[in-house]
Design a protein around this motif. Structure first.
Motif, PDB file in Angstrom:
ATOM      1  N   ASN A 155       0.829  -1.212   0.000  1.00  0.00           N
ATOM      2  CA  ASN A 155       0.000   0.000   0.000  1.00  0.00           C
ATOM      3  C   ASN A 155       0.862   1.261   0.000  1.00  0.00           C
ATOM      4  O   ASN A 155       0.562   2.236  -0.703  1.00  0.00           O
ATOM      5  CB  ASN A 155      -0.953   0.004   1.190  1.00  0.00           C
ATOM      6  CG  ASN A 155      -2.081  -0.986   1.032  1.00  0.00           C
ATOM      7  OD1 ASN A 155      -2.401  -1.424  -0.068  1.00  0.00           O
ATOM      8  ND2 ASN A 155      -2.697  -1.359   2.137  1.00  0.00           N
ATOM      9  N   ALA A 156       1.931   1.245   0.794  1.00  0.00           N
ATOM     10  CA  ALA A 156       2.839   2.408   0.836  1.00  0.00           C
ATOM     11  C   ALA A 156       3.521   2.609  -0.520  1.00  0.00           C
ATOM     12  O   ALA A 156       3.613   3.743  -1.016  1.00  0.00           O
ATOM     13  CB  ALA A 156       3.881   2.227   1.938  1.00  0.00           C
ATOM     14  N   MET A 157       3.970   1.535  -1.127  1.00  0.00           N
ATOM     15  CA  MET A 157       4.622   1.638  -2.433  1.00  0.00           C
ATOM     16  C   MET A 157       3.624   2.101  -3.496  1.00  0.00           C
ATOM     17  O   MET A 157       3.979   2.885  -4.387  1.00  0.00           O
ATOM     18  CB  MET A 157       5.245   0.298  -2.818  1.00  0.00           C
ATOM     19  CG  MET A 157       6.452  -0.053  -1.983  1.00  0.00           C
ATOM     20  SD  MET A 157       7.098  -1.701  -2.322  1.00  0.00           S
ATOM     21  CE  MET A 157       7.680  -1.492  -3.984  1.00  0.00           C
ATOM     22  N   GLN A 158       2.405   1.641  -3.402  1.00  0.00           N
ATOM     23  CA  GLN A 158       1.376   2.056  -4.357  1.00  0.00           C
ATOM     24  C   GLN A 158       1.096   3.555  -4.210  1.00  0.00           C
ATOM     25  O   GLN A 158       0.952   4.260  -5.216  1.00  0.00           O
ATOM     26  CB  GLN A 158       0.103   1.244  -4.120  1.00  0.00           C
ATOM     27  CG  GLN A 158      -0.989   1.511  -5.114  1.00  0.00           C
ATOM     28  CD  GLN A 158      -2.211   0.665  -4.846  1.00  0.00           C
ATOM     29  OE1 GLN A 158      -2.366   0.087  -3.775  1.00  0.00           O
ATOM     30  NE2 GLN A 158      -3.087   0.597  -5.815  1.00  0.00           N
ATOM     31  N   ALA A 159       1.048   4.049  -2.987  1.00  0.00           N
ATOM     32  CA  ALA A 159       0.832   5.482  -2.765  1.00  0.00           C
ATOM     33  C   ALA A 159       2.014   6.292  -3.314  1.00  0.00           C
ATOM     34  O   ALA A 159       1.819   7.343  -3.926  1.00  0.00           O
ATOM     35  CB  ALA A 159       0.634   5.759  -1.272  1.00  0.00           C
ATOM     36  N   GLN A 160       3.229   5.814  -3.102  1.00  0.00           N
ATOM     37  CA  GLN A 160       4.412   6.504  -3.634  1.00  0.00           C
ATOM     38  C   GLN A 160       4.399   6.512  -5.157  1.00  0.00           C
ATOM     39  O   GLN A 160       4.745   7.528  -5.782  1.00  0.00           O
ATOM     40  CB  GLN A 160       5.690   5.829  -3.134  1.00  0.00           C
ATOM     41  CG  GLN A 160       5.972   6.040  -1.667  1.00  0.00           C
ATOM     42  CD  GLN A 160       7.153   5.207  -1.196  1.00  0.00           C
ATOM     43  OE1 GLN A 160       7.649   4.339  -1.905  1.00  0.00           O
ATOM     44  NE2 GLN A 160       7.603   5.469   0.021  1.00  0.00           N
ATOM     45  N   LEU A 161       3.991   5.404  -5.743  1.00  0.00           N
ATOM     46  CA  LEU A 161       3.921   5.325  -7.205  1.00  0.00           C
ATOM     47  C   LEU A 161       2.875   6.300  -7.745  1.00  0.00           C
ATOM     48  O   LEU A 161       3.121   6.997  -8.742  1.00  0.00           O
ATOM     49  CB  LEU A 161       3.596   3.896  -7.644  1.00  0.00           C
ATOM     50  CG  LEU A 161       3.521   3.644  -9.141  1.00  0.00           C
ATOM     51  CD1 LEU A 161       4.866   3.956  -9.800  1.00  0.00           C
ATOM     52  CD2 LEU A 161       3.122   2.209  -9.412  1.00  0.00           C
ATOM     53  N   ALA A 162       1.730   6.390  -7.089  1.00  0.00           N
ATOM     54  CA  ALA A 162       0.686   7.333  -7.523  1.00  0.00           C
ATOM     55  C   ALA A 162       1.187   8.768  -7.405  1.00  0.00           C
ATOM     56  O   ALA A 162       0.953   9.590  -8.307  1.00  0.00           O
ATOM     57  CB  ALA A 162      -0.581   7.129  -6.692  1.00  0.00           C
ATOM     58  N   GLU A 163       1.896   9.081  -6.323  1.00  0.00           N
ATOM     59  CA  GLU A 163       2.451  10.426  -6.158  1.00  0.00           C
ATOM     60  C   GLU A 163       3.495  10.714  -7.230  1.00  0.00           C
ATOM     61  O   GLU A 163       3.547  11.815  -7.793  1.00  0.00           O
ATOM     62  CB  GLU A 163       3.059  10.586  -4.759  1.00  0.00           C
ATOM     63  CG  GLU A 163       3.658  11.944  -4.497  1.00  0.00           C
ATOM     64  CD  GLU A 163       2.663  13.083  -4.595  1.00  0.00           C
ATOM     65  OE1 GLU A 163       3.106  14.203  -4.927  1.00  0.00           O
ATOM     66  OE2 GLU A 163       1.463  12.878  -4.374  1.00  0.00           O
ATOM     67  N   SER A 164       4.333   9.734  -7.542  1.00  0.00           N
ATOM     68  CA  SER A 164       5.340   9.906  -8.592  1.00  0.00           C
ATOM     69  C   SER A 164       4.676  10.155  -9.942  1.00  0.00           C
ATOM     70  O   SER A 164       5.143  10.986 -10.727  1.00  0.00           O
ATOM     71  CB  SER A 164       6.240   8.670  -8.685  1.00  0.00           C
ATOM     72  OG  SER A 164       7.007   8.532  -7.519  1.00  0.00           O
ATOM     73  N   ARG A 165       3.589   9.452 -10.209  1.00  0.00           N
ATOM     74  CA  ARG A 165       2.861   9.670 -11.467  1.00  0.00           C
ATOM     75  C   ARG A 165       2.295  11.085 -11.524  1.00  0.00           C
ATOM     76  O   ARG A 165       2.351  11.738 -12.572  1.00  0.00           O
ATOM     77  CB  ARG A 165       1.728   8.653 -11.610  1.00  0.00           C
ATOM     78  CG  ARG A 165       2.190   7.275 -11.979  1.00  0.00           C
ATOM     79  CD  ARG A 165       1.025   6.328 -12.089  1.00  0.00           C
ATOM     80  NE  ARG A 165       1.463   4.997 -12.458  1.00  0.00           N
ATOM     81  CZ  ARG A 165       0.761   3.907 -12.259  1.00  0.00           C
ATOM     82  NH1 ARG A 165      -0.436   3.985 -11.721  1.00  0.00           N
ATOM     83  NH2 ARG A 165       1.228   2.736 -12.622  1.00  0.00           N
ATOM     84  N   ARG A 166       1.734  11.558 -10.407  1.00  0.00           N
ATOM     85  CA  ARG A 166       1.193  12.921 -10.378  1.00  0.00           C
ATOM     86  C   ARG A 166       2.307  13.948 -10.594  1.00  0.00           C
ATOM     87  O   ARG A 166       2.139  14.913 -11.349  1.00  0.00           O
ATOM     88  CB  ARG A 166       0.475  13.183  -9.053  1.00  0.00           C
ATOM     89  CG  ARG A 166      -0.927  12.594  -8.983  1.00  0.00           C
ATOM     90  CD  ARG A 166      -1.683  13.090  -7.767  1.00  0.00           C
ATOM     91  NE  ARG A 166      -1.177  12.559  -6.514  1.00  0.00           N
ATOM     92  CZ  ARG A 166      -1.462  11.366  -6.017  1.00  0.00           C
ATOM     93  NH1 ARG A 166      -2.270  10.570  -6.662  1.00  0.00           N
ATOM     94  NH2 ARG A 166      -0.955  10.973  -4.865  1.00  0.00           N
ATOM     95  N   GLN A 167       3.446  13.747  -9.941  1.00  0.00           N
ATOM     96  CA  GLN A 167       4.566  14.680 -10.108  1.00  0.00           C
ATOM     97  C   GLN A 167       5.088  14.666 -11.538  1.00  0.00           C
ATOM     98  O   GLN A 167       5.409  15.719 -12.102  1.00  0.00           O
ATOM     99  CB  GLN A 167       5.691  14.329  -9.126  1.00  0.00           C
ATOM    100  CG  GLN A 167       5.380  14.659  -7.694  1.00  0.00           C
ATOM    101  CD  GLN A 167       6.491  14.220  -6.741  1.00  0.00           C
ATOM    102  OE1 GLN A 167       7.429  13.546  -7.141  1.00  0.00           O
ATOM    103  NE2 GLN A 167       6.378  14.591  -5.487  1.00  0.00           N
ATOM    104  N   LEU A 168       5.170  13.484 -12.128  1.00  0.00           N
ATOM    105  CA  LEU A 168       5.637  13.379 -13.506  1.00  0.00           C
ATOM    106  C   LEU A 168       4.683  14.103 -14.456  1.00  0.00           C
ATOM    107  O   LEU A 168       5.126  14.842 -15.350  1.00  0.00           O
ATOM    108  CB  LEU A 168       5.779  11.915 -13.914  1.00  0.00           C
ATOM    109  CG  LEU A 168       6.249  11.653 -15.343  1.00  0.00           C
ATOM    110  CD1 LEU A 168       7.642  12.248 -15.562  1.00  0.00           C
ATOM    111  CD2 LEU A 168       6.235  10.178 -15.638  1.00  0.00           C
TER     112      LEU A 168
END
Length: 173
Positions: free
Chosen positions: A81-94
């Motif tokens: 879940n933590a990695m999924q949240a980080q991935l979603a944040e990275s996608r938003r930043q990208l």
């Protein structure tokens, strides 16, 4: 013991063996059912985790997986879940960086298109200033008035062109 007593003992023994066999069979069935239920309970978080991994792999934003246990599997789900949240944040930043880069490139192009005609305009006005001759002492008032207006207008044009060049440069930056 008589023959009938011996037959009754054998029948009783056979019944007892049948009851024991039935009890053991019932116990084995209960153990098998319990094993199936426990296996389902143990593998359900892995099924949720597998579904979550597939969703992340396909690029879909999936809701966090609920943590149902506090053992190693629960820790694994929390980490996922933590990695999924980080991935979603990275996608938003990208996506934000891509938008910013696109706007920046467009600003540079617009500034370039604005600056292109300004330099020839400025050079032309400066050339006119250099080639314009001040009216002689015996010039008419109309000629003197024109010369003053020409000087003011050409100076104002150069100032405005320089202002536009600064604005275009700032916009590009």
């Amino acid at each position: 013991p008589t023959l009938s007593e011996q037959g009754a003992i054998e029948v009783a023994q056979a019944r007892m063996v049948a009851y024991l066999f039935g009890g053991l069979l019932l116990l084995l069935v209960a153990i098998a059912v319990l094993a199936v239920v426990l296996a389902g309970q143990l593998t359900r978080p892995f099924g949720s985790l597998r579904a979550g991994l597939r969703a992340v792999g396909s690029g879909a934003d999936e809701a966090p997986i609920p943590v149902e246990t506090r053992d190693e599997v629960g820790e694994l789900v929390e980490t996922f879940n933590a990695m999924q949240a980080q991935l979603a944040e990275s996608r938003r930043q990208l996506a934000a960086q891509e938008r910013e880069l696109a706007w920046s490139e467009m600003a540079r192009q617009v500034a370039h298109e604005i600056k292109n005609p300004l330099m020839p305009m400025k050079l032309s006005v400066q050339h006119l200033q250099r080639t314009f001759r001040a009216p002689p002492e015996d010039a008419t008032p109309a000629e003197r008035d024109f010369a003053a207006r020409f000087e003011r207008t050409s100076a104002m044009l150069i100032d405005q062109i320089e202002t536009l060049e600064r604005i275009a440069g700032d916009f590009s930056a």
